[in-house]
Design a protein around this motif. Structure first.
Motif, PDB file in Angstrom:
ATOM      1  N   ILE A 282       0.829  -1.202   0.000  1.00  0.00           N
ATOM      2  CA  ILE A 282       0.000   0.000   0.000  1.00  0.00           C
ATOM      3  C   ILE A 282       0.864   1.253   0.000  1.00  0.00           C
ATOM      4  O   ILE A 282       0.573   2.231  -0.705  1.00  0.00           O
ATOM      5  CB  ILE A 282      -0.940  -0.026   1.224  1.00  0.00           C
ATOM      6  N   ALA A 283       1.960   1.237   0.778  1.00  0.00           N
ATOM      7  CA  ALA A 283       2.850   2.397   0.827  1.00  0.00           C
ATOM      8  C   ALA A 283       3.503   2.655  -0.519  1.00  0.00           C
ATOM      9  O   ALA A 283       3.760   3.811  -0.888  1.00  0.00           O
ATOM     10  CB  ALA A 283       3.920   2.187   1.893  1.00  0.00           C
ATOM     11  N   ALA A 284       3.781   1.595  -1.273  1.00  0.00           N
ATOM     12  CA  ALA A 284       4.439   1.761  -2.570  1.00  0.00           C
ATOM     13  C   ALA A 284       3.482   2.245  -3.648  1.00  0.00           C
ATOM     14  O   ALA A 284       3.899   2.918  -4.590  1.00  0.00           O
ATOM     15  CB  ALA A 284       5.073   0.439  -2.991  1.00  0.00           C
ATOM     16  N   LEU A 285       2.195   1.923  -3.526  1.00  0.00           N
ATOM     17  CA  LEU A 285       1.251   2.223  -4.598  1.00  0.00           C
ATOM     18  C   LEU A 285       0.338   3.400  -4.300  1.00  0.00           C
ATOM     19  O   LEU A 285      -0.225   3.992  -5.228  1.00  0.00           O
ATOM     20  CB  LEU A 285       0.394   0.979  -4.889  1.00  0.00           C
ATOM     21  N   LEU A 286       0.138   3.743  -3.018  1.00  0.00           N
ATOM     22  CA  LEU A 286      -0.825   4.763  -2.642  1.00  0.00           C
ATOM     23  C   LEU A 286      -0.168   5.800  -1.742  1.00  0.00           C
ATOM     24  O   LEU A 286       0.914   5.558  -1.181  1.00  0.00           O
ATOM     25  CB  LEU A 286      -2.012   4.119  -1.917  1.00  0.00           C
ATOM     26  N   PRO A 287      -0.781   6.976  -1.572  1.00  0.00           N
ATOM     27  CA  PRO A 287      -0.254   7.962  -0.618  1.00  0.00           C
ATOM     28  C   PRO A 287      -0.130   7.375   0.774  1.00  0.00           C
ATOM     29  O   PRO A 287      -0.878   6.469   1.162  1.00  0.00           O
ATOM     30  CB  PRO A 287      -1.309   9.083  -0.672  1.00  0.00           C
ATOM     31  N   VAL A 288       0.806   7.912   1.546  1.00  0.00           N
ATOM     32  CA  VAL A 288       1.154   7.323   2.828  1.00  0.00           C
ATOM     33  C   VAL A 288      -0.023   7.344   3.797  1.00  0.00           C
ATOM     34  O   VAL A 288      -0.086   6.532   4.731  1.00  0.00           O
ATOM     35  CB  VAL A 288       2.379   8.059   3.427  1.00  0.00           C
ATOM     36  N   ARG A 289      -1.006   8.235   3.599  1.00  0.00           N
ATOM     37  CA  ARG A 289      -2.148   8.265   4.500  1.00  0.00           C
ATOM     38  C   ARG A 289      -2.943   6.960   4.457  1.00  0.00           C
ATOM     39  O   ARG A 289      -3.585   6.588   5.446  1.00  0.00           O
ATOM     40  CB  ARG A 289      -3.061   9.448   4.181  1.00  0.00           C
ATOM     41  N   TYR A 290      -2.891   6.265   3.321  1.00  0.00           N
ATOM     42  CA  TYR A 290      -3.606   5.001   3.227  1.00  0.00           C
ATOM     43  C   TYR A 290      -2.961   3.919   4.097  1.00  0.00           C
ATOM     44  O   TYR A 290      -3.620   2.949   4.471  1.00  0.00           O
ATOM     45  CB  TYR A 290      -3.704   4.536   1.776  1.00  0.00           C
ATOM     46  N   VAL A 291      -1.669   4.094   4.396  1.00  0.00           N
ATOM     47  CA  VAL A 291      -1.034   3.180   5.344  1.00  0.00           C
ATOM     48  C   VAL A 291      -1.665   3.349   6.719  1.00  0.00           C
ATOM     49  O   VAL A 291      -1.905   2.378   7.442  1.00  0.00           O
ATOM     50  CB  VAL A 291       0.484   3.424   5.406  1.00  0.00           C
ATOM     51  N   GLY A 292      -1.964   4.591   7.093  1.00  0.00           N
ATOM     52  CA  GLY A 292      -2.632   4.827   8.368  1.00  0.00           C
ATOM     53  C   GLY A 292      -4.026   4.226   8.409  1.00  0.00           C
ATOM     54  O   GLY A 292      -4.436   3.654   9.423  1.00  0.00           O
ATOM     55  N   ILE A 293      -4.770   4.348   7.298  1.00  0.00           N
ATOM     56  CA  ILE A 293      -6.101   3.753   7.233  1.00  0.00           C
ATOM     57  C   ILE A 293      -6.009   2.231   7.347  1.00  0.00           C
ATOM     58  O   ILE A 293      -6.763   1.592   8.095  1.00  0.00           O
ATOM     59  CB  ILE A 293      -6.800   4.163   5.925  1.00  0.00           C
ATOM     60  N   TYR A 294      -5.070   1.650   6.596  1.00  0.00           N
ATOM     61  CA  TYR A 294      -4.866   0.204   6.689  1.00  0.00           C
ATOM     62  C   TYR A 294      -4.446  -0.191   8.096  1.00  0.00           C
ATOM     63  O   TYR A 294      -4.920  -1.193   8.645  1.00  0.00           O
ATOM     64  CB  TYR A 294      -3.810  -0.232   5.680  1.00  0.00           C
ATOM     65  N   ALA A 295      -3.537   0.603   8.687  1.00  0.00           N
ATOM     66  CA  ALA A 295      -3.041   0.267  10.025  1.00  0.00           C
ATOM     67  C   ALA A 295      -4.167   0.253  11.053  1.00  0.00           C
ATOM     68  O   ALA A 295      -4.176  -0.580  11.965  1.00  0.00           O
ATOM     69  CB  ALA A 295      -1.960   1.257  10.446  1.00  0.00           C
ATOM     70  N   ALA A 296      -5.136   1.159  10.906  1.00  0.00           N
ATOM     71  CA  ALA A 296      -6.261   1.183  11.836  1.00  0.00           C
ATOM     72  C   ALA A 296      -7.079  -0.105  11.733  1.00  0.00           C
ATOM     73  O   ALA A 296      -7.410  -0.730  12.750  1.00  0.00           O
ATOM     74  CB  ALA A 296      -7.137   2.399  11.557  1.00  0.00           C
ATOM     75  N   GLY A 297      -7.399  -0.517  10.494  1.00  0.00           N
ATOM     76  CA  GLY A 297      -8.141  -1.763  10.320  1.00  0.00           C
ATOM     77  C   GLY A 297      -7.346  -2.979  10.745  1.00  0.00           C
ATOM     78  O   GLY A 297      -7.880  -3.897  11.387  1.00  0.00           O
ATOM     79  N   TYR A 298      -6.069  -2.986  10.400  1.00  0.00           N
ATOM     80  CA  TYR A 298      -5.195  -4.106  10.768  1.00  0.00           C
ATOM     81  C   TYR A 298      -5.076  -4.218  12.284  1.00  0.00           C
ATOM     82  O   TYR A 298      -5.101  -5.308  12.857  1.00  0.00           O
ATOM     83  CB  TYR A 298      -3.829  -3.891  10.128  1.00  0.00           C
ATOM     84  N   GLN A 299      -4.965  -3.065  12.941  1.00  0.00           N
ATOM     85  CA  GLN A 299      -4.840  -3.060  14.392  1.00  0.00           C
ATOM     86  C   GLN A 299      -6.094  -3.616  15.046  1.00  0.00           C
ATOM     87  O   GLN A 299      -6.018  -4.405  15.999  1.00  0.00           O
ATOM     88  CB  GLN A 299      -4.586  -1.630  14.875  1.00  0.00           C
ATOM     89  N   ALA A 300      -7.268  -3.222  14.541  1.00  0.00           N
ATOM     90  CA  ALA A 300      -8.520  -3.731  15.109  1.00  0.00           C
ATOM     91  C   ALA A 300      -8.642  -5.234  14.896  1.00  0.00           C
ATOM     92  O   ALA A 300      -9.027  -5.982  15.810  1.00  0.00           O
ATOM     93  CB  ALA A 300      -9.706  -3.006  14.482  1.00  0.00           C
TER      94      ALA A 300
END
Length: 535
Positions: A282-300
């Motif tokens: 995700i970090a390689a293909l999308l803006p870094v903010r999407y890593v934060g969105i993914y991280a929130a879901g992954y964390q939950a």
């Protein structure tokens, strides 16, 4: 008679003479194979407290950090944590192997052997930290340039990469201290150390972090938390190891440990491919903010996945001691006792939490992060199947010294995941990335069932007769409850606790329908035939 026989086996009382010729012939001082069931449940409770403390801390601090740092800066911090988690997995399998070997030394009252293992692991972790520090200094700017990091955050990101080495060493040392406490059934002390360090960290973050360029300060506070866990853990476990010459593991100990750790590292590498690599893609293909969105879901998703796993440390310790005392046949009987309750309970829990987590993420972080909720639900579906079918089997193969089977199923999951990632990402975007991971985990888990059946005839019982209606009722109850909580319009860590109530109510509704069959024990003969693998 069968009910009494089951009760004896569950409580750890001998039902037959110990004729395990393949058991490791050593003294079993400190073994828990004869401990009462209440000791096992007590260990599970304190183990859960020890492991839930970091999760609750992260859940509570995430909304606060998002508000203070902003989504872009939080995304950079989340990416650094992904790097740290990846490196802790890729440690040569040392960290993942310590619990098993600490438990073996503890079962034999071999304090000197435990001390040699402590010193050896510390030396390895110091070397890994120094190596990562050097690589970060050389490649840090290139790594940041390859990622879609906003220019105003580039300098902070490069500085954080330089801190990875010390963070890695301390994280691994803290894991070693935790493994030592787990292996010696010191779960009360472990809970105290974990909860105390997390409370200190949370208070420090709230008091000190106030927005702006605070990422290095966050790294420093994380370092302090690891130091507290390491120092507190080794002090609490001081009576279980003794350091004297020779200080490093003996050649025969090194060979056995390296062989086991190398197989665990192969499994650990697949953890990276099945989990952490999603964030890197995700970090390689999308803006870094999407890593934060993914991280929130992954964390939950990982937080809910972890709740059943809190039972693993005491179960692994117990199963290792049973294997030392009674051999492969004794460990197989122990597996069937536990798995007959584990499978239906975890499947029900997984179905209910998968239904609830997507809405719960929106309660936690706001409806603007609904995509994070979708990521969490897809991942948790795969995690639920994986934990239900592989949980007790993982404890079994590690206890009997056959981690290679775990490696094989992990690579099966990885191959399926990698094969599906590109087409599913093209169809579903970010959700496609985690959908590929989820399908891979399910496929690999079923393969693991086959492998363990070949090894020791480990098999499943039928689900309780009322399991389907009980689980369906629990899912509906939890889903309706989450919708009501979401409609209140409250967001943050405290409303997230409120969002947990429908899940508890749903599970409470299901329990009376299946409790009797779950507590009756396994419906198989006591003497389960065991196959020895010749490879």
């Amino acid at each position: 008679m069968r009910r009494r026989h089951y009760a004896k086996r569950f409580l750890g009382l001998p039902t037959t003479p110990n004729t395990a010729g393949d058991a490791e012939q050593a003294g079993t001082c400190g073994t828990v194979s004869g401990a009462p069931a209440r000791a096992l449940f007590s260990g599970m409770g304190f183990s859960a407290l020890a492991q839930i403390a970091p999760l609750l801390t992260n859940l509570a601090l995430t909304p606060y950090l998002l508000g203070r740092l902003g989504l872009d800066r939080f995304g950079v911090w989340a990416l650094i944590l992904v790097f740290l988690a990846t490196l802790t997995v890729l440690d040569g399998g040392v960290g993942a192997s310590l619990a098993r070997f600490y438990a073996r030394h503890g079962a034999r009252c071999d304090r000197d052997g435990t001390g040699r293992l402590v010193v050896g692991s510390v030396a390895v972790f110091l070397g890994l930290g120094a190596l990562v520090t050097g690589l970060s200094a050389l490649t840090g700017p290139a790594v940041v340039a390859a990622l879609d990091v906003p220019p105003r955050l580039t300098e902070e990101a490069e500085q954080l990469l330089l801190a990875l080495g010390p963070l890695l060493t301390l994280a691994l040392l803290s894991n070693s201290a935790i493994a030592l406490l787990q292996a010696n059934a010191r779960f009360r002390s472990l809970a105290a150390v974990s909860a105390g360090s997390c409370l200190t960290y949370a208070v420090a973050v709230v008091v000190v972090v106030d927005g702006g360029q605070d990422l290095l300060l966050l790294a420093a506070l994380t370092t302090i938390r690891y130091v507290l866990v390491t120092a507190g853990g080794f002090c609490a476990a001081a009576r279980h190891f003794r350091i004297r010459r020779p200080m490093l593991p003996l050649p025969i100990e090194r060979r056995e440990f390296v062989g086991y750790a190398s197989r665990m590292q192969l499994s650990g590498f697949t953890v990276f491919l099945n989990g952490e690599i999603d964030a890197l893609v995700i970090a390689a293909l999308l803006p870094v903010r999407y890593v934060g969105i993914y991280a929130a879901g992954y964390q939950a998703a990982t937080a809910l996945r972890s709740l059943p796993l809190y039972a693993f440390p005491p179960i692994l310790t117990r199963m290792t001691h049973v294997y030392v005392a009674r051999g492969l046949a004794g460990a197989a009987r122990e597996f069937h006792v536990l798995q007959s309750c584990w499978l239906p309970a975890v499947l029900t829990y997984g179905a209910v939490t998968t239904m609830a987590v997507g809405l719960a993420v929106q309660v936690w972080l706001g409806t603007g992060l609904a995509l994070g909720g979708a990521v969490a639900a897809v991942l948790l579906a795969g995690y639920a199947v994986q934990v239900a079918f592989t949980g007790m089997r993982t404890c079994f193969v590690r206890a009997v010294g056959r981690p290679g089977l775990e490696t094989r199923y992990s690579w099966c999951a990885t191959v399926v995941n990698l094969a599906l990632t590109v087409p599913l990402t093209m169809l579903f975007g970010v959700v496609g990335v985690v959908l590929a991971t989820s399908i891979g985990l399910m496929t690999g888990s079923l393969y693991f069932v086959v492998l363990c059946r070949r090894l020791a005839d480990l098999h499943e019982q039928r689900l309780p007769k009322r399991w389907v209606p009980a689980t369906g009722l629990a899912v509906i109850t939890a889903g309706l409850g989450e919708l009501l909580v979401l409609r209140l319009g409250w967001h943050g860590a405290l409303p997230l606790l409120l969002a947990g109530l429908p899940v508890l109510v749903g599970l409470g509704v299901a329990w009376p329908l299946v409790a009797r069959q779950l507590t009756q024990g396994p419906r198989t003969p006591a003497n389960v035939p065991v196959k020895e693998e010749t490879s």
